[in-house]
Write a protein that holds these residues in place. Structure first.
Motif, short mmCIF file in Angstrom:
data_model
loop_
_atom_site.label_atom_id
_atom_site.label_comp_id
_atom_site.label_asym_id
_atom_site.label_seq_id
_atom_site.Cartn_x
_atom_site.Cartn_y
_atom_site.Cartn_z
N ALA A 143 0.82 -1.21 0.00
CA ALA A 143 0.00 0.00 0.00
C ALA A 143 0.86 1.26 0.00
O ALA A 143 0.45 2.33 -0.47
N SER A 144 2.11 1.10 0.52
CA SER A 144 2.96 2.29 0.63
C SER A 144 3.54 2.72 -0.73
O SER A 144 4.05 3.81 -0.88
N ASP A 145 3.49 1.83 -1.71
CA ASP A 145 4.12 2.17 -2.99
C ASP A 145 3.20 1.73 -4.13
O ASP A 145 2.94 0.54 -4.30
N ALA A 146 2.70 2.70 -4.88
CA ALA A 146 1.74 2.40 -5.94
C ALA A 146 2.36 1.56 -7.05
O ALA A 146 1.66 0.92 -7.83
N GLN A 147 3.73 1.63 -7.17
CA GLN A 147 4.37 0.88 -8.25
C GLN A 147 4.58 -0.60 -7.92
O GLN A 147 5.05 -1.36 -8.76
N LEU A 148 4.29 -0.99 -6.66
CA LEU A 148 4.48 -2.39 -6.28
C LEU A 148 3.30 -3.21 -6.76
O LEU A 148 2.16 -2.98 -6.37
N LEU A 149 3.60 -4.19 -7.63
CA LEU A 149 2.53 -5.06 -8.16
C LEU A 149 2.29 -6.23 -7.23
O LEU A 149 1.19 -6.82 -7.22
N GLY A 150 3.33 -6.60 -6.50
CA GLY A 150 3.14 -7.73 -5.58
C GLY A 150 4.22 -7.75 -4.51
O GLY A 150 5.34 -7.34 -4.76
N VAL A 151 3.86 -8.19 -3.28
CA VAL A 151 4.81 -8.33 -2.17
C VAL A 151 4.54 -9.69 -1.54
O VAL A 151 3.37 -10.06 -1.31
N ALA A 152 5.63 -10.42 -1.28
CA ALA A 152 5.42 -11.74 -0.67
C ALA A 152 6.52 -12.01 0.36
O ALA A 152 7.63 -11.46 0.24
N ARG A 170 8.07 -21.72 2.33
CA ARG A 170 6.62 -21.67 2.16
C ARG A 170 6.13 -20.25 2.32
O ARG A 170 6.72 -19.48 3.08
N LEU A 171 5.12 -19.96 1.60
CA LEU A 171 4.58 -18.59 1.58
C LEU A 171 3.99 -18.26 2.93
O LEU A 171 3.19 -19.02 3.49
N ARG A 172 4.39 -17.07 3.44
CA ARG A 172 3.86 -16.67 4.74
C ARG A 172 2.90 -15.48 4.59
O ARG A 172 2.03 -15.26 5.39
N GLY A 173 3.11 -14.69 3.61
CA GLY A 173 2.24 -13.53 3.40
C GLY A 173 2.33 -13.10 1.94
O GLY A 173 3.41 -13.16 1.36
N LEU A 174 1.20 -12.65 1.37
CA LEU A 174 1.20 -12.26 -0.05
C LEU A 174 0.19 -11.13 -0.27
O LEU A 174 -0.93 -11.19 0.22
N SER A 175 0.66 -10.12 -1.01
CA SER A 175 -0.26 -9.07 -1.44
C SER A 175 0.02 -8.85 -2.92
O SER A 175 1.18 -8.65 -3.32
N GLY A 176 -1.01 -8.84 -3.72
CA GLY A 176 -0.82 -8.69 -5.17
C GLY A 176 -0.35 -9.98 -5.79
O GLY A 176 -0.71 -11.05 -5.33
N LEU A 177 0.50 -9.85 -6.81
CA LEU A 177 0.89 -11.05 -7.55
C LEU A 177 2.41 -11.08 -7.73
O LEU A 177 3.01 -10.11 -8.15
N VAL A 178 3.01 -12.22 -7.32
CA VAL A 178 4.43 -12.43 -7.61
C VAL A 178 4.55 -13.81 -8.23
O VAL A 178 3.75 -14.69 -7.90
N ARG A 179 5.54 -13.91 -9.16
CA ARG A 179 5.72 -15.24 -9.74
C ARG A 179 7.18 -15.61 -9.58
O ARG A 179 8.04 -14.99 -10.18
N ILE A 180 7.41 -16.61 -8.70
CA ILE A 180 8.80 -17.06 -8.55
C ILE A 180 8.82 -18.58 -8.50
O ILE A 180 7.77 -19.22 -8.32
N THR A 181 10.04 -19.08 -8.62
CA THR A 181 10.21 -20.55 -8.47
C THR A 181 11.04 -20.77 -7.21
O THR A 181 11.78 -19.84 -6.79
N PRO A 182 10.97 -21.94 -6.61
CA PRO A 182 11.75 -22.19 -5.37
C PRO A 182 13.25 -21.99 -5.60
O PRO A 182 13.96 -21.59 -4.69
N ALA A 183 13.69 -22.21 -6.84
CA ALA A 183 15.12 -22.06 -7.11
C ALA A 183 15.60 -20.62 -6.92
O ALA A 183 16.80 -20.36 -6.77
N MET A 184 14.64 -19.67 -6.98
CA MET A 184 15.03 -18.27 -6.83
C MET A 184 15.25 -17.89 -5.37
O MET A 184 15.74 -16.79 -5.10
N LEU A 185 14.89 -18.75 -4.44
CA LEU A 185 15.03 -18.43 -3.01
C LEU A 185 16.42 -18.86 -2.57
O LEU A 185 16.62 -19.97 -2.04
N THR A 186 17.40 -18.03 -2.82
CA THR A 186 18.79 -18.36 -2.50
C THR A 186 19.23 -17.53 -1.31
O THR A 186 18.44 -16.75 -0.75
N ASP A 187 20.49 -17.63 -0.93
CA ASP A 187 20.96 -16.86 0.22
C ASP A 187 21.58 -15.53 -0.19
O ASP A 187 22.35 -14.94 0.56
#
Ligand SMILES: Nc1nc2c(ncn2[C@@H]2O[C@H](COP(=O)(O)OP(=O)(O)OP(=O)(O)O)[C@@H](O)[C@H]2O)c(=O)[nH]1
Length: 448
Positions: A81-90, A97-114
């Motif tokens: 809500a703080s940024d109109a340009q944000l299409l999705g926050v997760a 595992r997903l804990r919170g989601l607003s809008g739309l994000v598309r990722i794969t588990p492989a993208m969750l790196t350190d």
């Protein structure tokens, strides 16, 4: 190809020569600027997205550590809500595992790196950032998941932000528009300048070409005008100098031709005069006399007028030549010519036929008058005394007179009768005048 077409082709080439470098420079500058702008803006938006992700990561560290799902839901909602340009926050937990989601994000588990992962798409930027343990204060160390994560040294979870790039695309289009407008403006200025540069060469060139063409066609008054020679001043001056030289050369040639023509005419007149005038006496020559005599005979026959002819011959002229010299002989001949001219009428045709033979043709003159004139000449000639080296030269002359007969076909017949009378005069003792008899009548024809 005519002159105008040729000038247009030269103008076009010069225009391109002047405009092409400007066009290329403009193109390279515009492309460079646009690319630079695109990279700068993209980098700025990436930084912004990464900064936002880090900020969310710091804010969500405790909630992840405590596995407080409600807090995480609120956090993602608030962040979006703080940024109109944000299409999705997760928010993803350490177990991915997903804990919170607003809008739309598309990722794969492989993208969750350190480490941070930034993916730039055509319309969006996706940032995946790990949430670190050091983001949680010491007092907050509790909870089974958090403890396990801390124990393993793994991230507490991940934040995912998806940022809308359509604003960037708008900026880019606007920039392209400006760049294009500037390029068109610069192009127009370059075109005008190139035209003026090309014209500064082609206009003087066209003028000088026109002058050269006119000179080539024979107009030697054509000159390149000073104010139209422009930067081709030396060429224009050269052409003018060449035209001056050609004109002067032509004038000289024309003068020479004129002089030569006059000289030829003078020589022709002189030759004609020599043919018609006897140089020694100034009287007509045999040739000139012949023409006049033919005309007079025709006229006398036509109008039935009398025509007399006297033939003169100086007596013992050879003896004068032999005793006093040829020059004195010439003087005697010239003197007798003067006597003839003085004693006879102007209408009489007087000529020197050759040697010491003279002739006078007397129109409308009967035999008595002709005889009288011949006597007068003879008497005057006899009285002439030419002084030479103390000696006086005595001259006598014999003459034969003949009258034109209607049966005479031409003047030669008349001359032959006068010559015969002259012969008689010589034979009779010289210094005398003899009149020729009319021609004998033809013998009577056979009787029928
Ligand atoms: N000086 C001079 N002599 C000329 C010219 N033409 C002819 N003669 C000379 O005139 C002379 C004519 O001589 P002849 O034909 O014998 O006649 P002539 O001596 O007068 O004798 P007659 O006519 O019989 O009285 C020649 O000696 C020619 O050389 C001339 O132009 N000048």
């Amino acid at each position: 190809m005519n002159l105008a077409q040729q000038n247009r082709r030269i103008a076009w080439r010069l225009w391109w020569a002047a405009a092409l470098p400007a066009l290329l420079v403009l193109l390279v500058l515009a492309l460079g600027l646009v690319e630079r702008h695109r990279r700068d803006v993209t980098a700025a938006w990436q930084q912004r997205a990464v900064a936002s992700a880090h900020q969310l990561a710091a804010s969500s560290a405790f909630a992840l550590f405590a596995d407080n799902r409600e807090a995480m839901e609120r956090l993602v909602e608030a962040t979006r809500a703080s940024d109109a340009q944000l299409l999705g926050v997760a928010l993803y937990g350490p177990d991915q595992r997903l804990r919170g989601l607003s809008g739309l994000v598309r990722i794969t588990p492989a993208m969750l790196t350190d480490h941070d992962l930034v993916t730039v798409g055509a319309d969006d930027i996706v940032v995946v950032a790990p949430v670190r343990q050091h983001m949680v204060t010491g007092d907050d160390w509790f909870g089974p998941v958090g403890e396990a994560a801390v124990a393993a040294g793994a991230p507490l979870g991940h934040v995912v932000l998806r940022l809308d790039l359509s604003g960037l695309q708008r900026d880019r289009r606007a920039f392209w528009g400006w760049a294009l407008a500037l390029a068109v403006l610069a192009l127009a200025v370059a075109a005008v300048l190139a035209y003026r540069i090309a014209a500064s060469v082609t206009q003087p060139l066209a003028h000088i070409s026109d002058v050269v063409l006119r000179i080539g066609q024979g107009d030697l008054t054509a000159r390149a005008q000073p104010r139209r020679r422009g930067i081709l001043e030396p060429l224009g001056e050269g052409v003018n100098a060449m035209a001056d030289a050609v004109a002067s050369h032509q004038a000289q040639l024309e003068q020479r031709v004129q002089d030569a023509t006059q000289e030829l005419r003078r020589q022709k007149d002189e030759a004609e005069r020599l043919v018609r005038v006897d140089l020694l006496t100034g009287l007509a020559t045999r040739r000139a006399f012949t023409e006049q005599a033919q005309a007079e005979v025709l006229r006398a026959h036509r109008y039935g007028e009398p025509l007399a002819l006297i033939m003169f011959d100086l007596d013992h002229f050879k003896a004068i030549n032999d005793s006093h010299g040829h020059a004195v002989g010439d003087m005697v001949l010239a003197g007798f010519g003067r006597v003839l001219a003085a004693e006879l009428r102007q209408v009489d045709a007087i000529a020197r036929l050759g040697g010491e033979e003279f002739v006078a043709l007397m129109p409308r003159c009967d035999v008595a008058a002709a005889r009288q004139a011949a006597e007068r000449v003879r008497a005057v000639a006899e009285q002439q005394r030419l002084q030479h080296h103390g000696h006086s030269v005595v001259l006598t002359v014999s003459a034969g007179v003949a009258l034109l007969d209607p049966r005479d076909a031409g003047w030669e017949t008349l001359l032959a009768r006068a010559d015969a009378a002259l012969y008689e005069a010589k034979r009779g003792g010289r210094n005398r005048v003899v009149v020729a008899l009319p021609p004998a009548a033809p013998p009577p024809g056979p009787r029928v």
